[in-house]
Design an enzyme around this catalytic site. Structure first.
Site, PDB file in Angstrom:
ATOM      1  N   ASN A 110      35.407  65.503   3.388  1.00 17.26           N
ATOM      2  CA  ASN A 110      34.829  65.636   4.712  1.00 17.26           C
ATOM      3  C   ASN A 110      33.332  65.881   4.466  1.00 17.26           C
ATOM      4  OD1 ASN A 110      34.058  66.329   7.287  1.00 17.26           O
ATOM      5  ND2 ASN A 110      35.812  67.656   7.667  1.00 17.26           N
ATOM      6  N   GLU A 145      43.485  68.985   7.687  1.00 19.67           N
ATOM      7  CA  GLU A 145      42.322  68.684   6.834  1.00 19.67           C
ATOM      8  C   GLU A 145      42.649  68.835   5.343  1.00 19.67           C
ATOM      9  OE1 GLU A 145      38.175  69.595   7.528  1.00 19.67           O
ATOM     10  OE2 GLU A 145      38.783  70.536   9.390  1.00 19.67           O
ATOM     11  N   CYS A 171      31.539  72.403  10.289  1.00 21.11           N
ATOM     12  CA  CYS A 171      32.558  73.078  11.088  1.00 21.11           C
ATOM     13  C   CYS A 171      32.995  74.428  10.552  1.00 21.11           C
ATOM     14  CB  CYS A 171      33.749  72.153  11.319  1.00 21.11           C
ATOM     15  SG  CYS A 171      34.683  72.728  12.751  1.00 21.11           S
ATOM     16  N   ASN A 196      34.037  70.064  14.985  1.00 22.47           N
ATOM     17  CA  ASN A 196      35.112  69.662  15.913  1.00 22.47           C
ATOM     18  C   ASN A 196      36.014  70.875  16.025  1.00 22.47           C
ATOM     19  OD1 ASN A 196      35.548  66.399  16.281  1.00 22.47           O
ATOM     20  ND2 ASN A 196      34.546  66.879  14.336  1.00 22.47           N
TER      21      ASN A 196
HETATM   22  N1  CDV Z   1      37.110  71.111  11.932  1.00 19.78           N
HETATM   23  C1  CDV Z   1      37.242  72.419  11.648  1.00 19.78           C
HETATM   24  O1  CDV Z   1      36.839  72.862  10.578  1.00 19.78           O
HETATM   25  N2  CDV Z   1      37.836  73.222  12.571  1.00 19.78           N
HETATM   26  C2  CDV Z   1      38.035  74.611  12.348  1.00 19.78           C
HETATM   27  C3  CDV Z   1      39.358  75.164  12.796  1.00 19.78           C
HETATM   28  C4  CDV Z   1      39.662  74.983  14.212  1.00 19.78           C
HETATM   29  C5  CDV Z   1      40.480  74.737  11.947  1.00 19.78           C
HETATM   30  C6  CDV Z   1      36.943  75.462  12.962  1.00 19.78           C
HETATM   31  O2  CDV Z   1      36.610  76.464  12.351  1.00 19.78           O
HETATM   32  O3  CDV Z   1      36.464  75.165  14.052  1.00 19.78           O
END
Ligand code: CDV
Length: 303
Positions: A110, A145, A171, A196
């Site tokens: 990612n 993920e 994220c 996200n």
């Molecule tokens: N895409 C992410 O890393 N989402 C994470 C959670 C929801 C698993 C986050 O910290 O927003």
């Protein structure tokens, strides 16, 4: 003379499954145009910006799964975004699913790419804090993920963009103090974050009302405690049946919210960031060289 940089956070509304890369790239270019027109020199787009947030689904079909990844960045479909950066004289960071084929082996990350104002790829970050699980778990919102991505292996690099030191994060990274502290220690002045984040998690209904608070809290604290500018872009709105929070923002080293998105759609927010504020905040509380005591941090106190 005050050092300033125009920062833009380009929030995206949902990208439903089946949307073509060409359509998504068209939306991204339109936002880059708005960011440049608003005076930004550097923009950030969300995590996994080119597709739906596919880790919310269990995908058995390998060909379908591969279709969510970029087999090289930039490639034929994503290159128009880099041409637009050159035309508009604006740099950007964008999250994407990275597929590397090493002989017979596939490696998947990612990732986030950083592109400068000449449209040149300057470097990559690979998400370190990869959340979720490898298979669906009872009572827990599906978030795979850890099935689709290996943890990042590039550390927390910091890039010099026209004299401004830029770090990247994705994220879940934004919830971890290590992210900001490592980027700060590596010399970052600006941190660009894409995310996200589901509005609702089956496993934590008691925390549902805190989703936006827990979005902004660590970013404001990270900016303040490490004297950084933070620009963060969400993918927002109802995407393939899942509601994603927005709240894209630009945060000053004082921890203050300098700009905040007000929709769940494609939206560009811009702020002219005063980089000298970093030194001012550092002088007040966070003169690391003077006050930080790393020699003491790992000592176990005797009873
Ligand atoms: N895409 C992410 O890393 N989402 C994470 C959670 C929801 C698993 C986050 O910290 O927003």
């Amino acid at each position: 003379m005050t050092r300033r940089i125009g920062l833009a956070a380009c929030q995206m509304g949902p990208v439903q499954s089946g949307t073509s890369r060409a359509e998504v790239v068209g939306r991204l270019i339109a936002m880059l145009e708005r960011a440049a027109a608003g005076g930004a020199a550097l923009a950030v787009f969300p995590e996994l910006a080119f597709s739906t947030f596919f880790p919310r689904s269990e995908i058995a079909d390998e060909t379908l799964l591969d279709s969510f990844y970029e087999d090289g960045f930039p490639n034929v479909e994503t290159a128009p975004l880099l041409y637009a950066a050159r035309r508009l004289n604006i740099g950007f960071a964008i999250g994407f699913a990275e597929l590397i084929r090493d002989g017979g082996e596939a490696r998947r990350f990612n990732s986030m790419a950083l592109v400068d104002r000449s449209g040149t790829l300057r470097g990559l970050y690979r998400k370190i804090h990869v959340p979720g699980s490898e298979a669906p778990e009872p009572g827990v919102t599906v978030h795979l993920e850890r099935r689709y991505f290996a943890p990042g292996d590039l550390g927390f690099p910091v890039f010099d963009l026209d004299g401004v030191r830029v770090g990247l994060a994705l994220c879940n990274d934004r919830r971890w103090p290590e992210t900001y502290r490592m980027l700060c220690l590596n010399g970052a002045e600006v941190v660009l974050i894409g995310y996200n984040t589901p509005l609702y998690l089956d496993e934590a209904p008691a925390l549902a009302h805190l989703r936006m608070f827990h979005n902004h809290l660590p970013m404001q604290a990270g900016a303040y405690q490490n004297t950084l500018w933070v620009a963060a872009a969400a993918k927002a709105g109802l995407e393939d049946g899942q509601a994603l929070i927005g709240g894209s923002c630009i945060i000053a080293p004082s921890g203050e919210m300098a700009a905040l998105a007000i929709s769940l759609q494609d939206e560009v927010i811009v702020h002219c960031a005063d980089l000298d504020l970093i030194a001012a905040c550092r002088r007040v509380n966070f003169d690391f060289a003077r006050y930080r005591r790393p020699d003491q941090y790992r000592r176990i106190a005797e009873a």
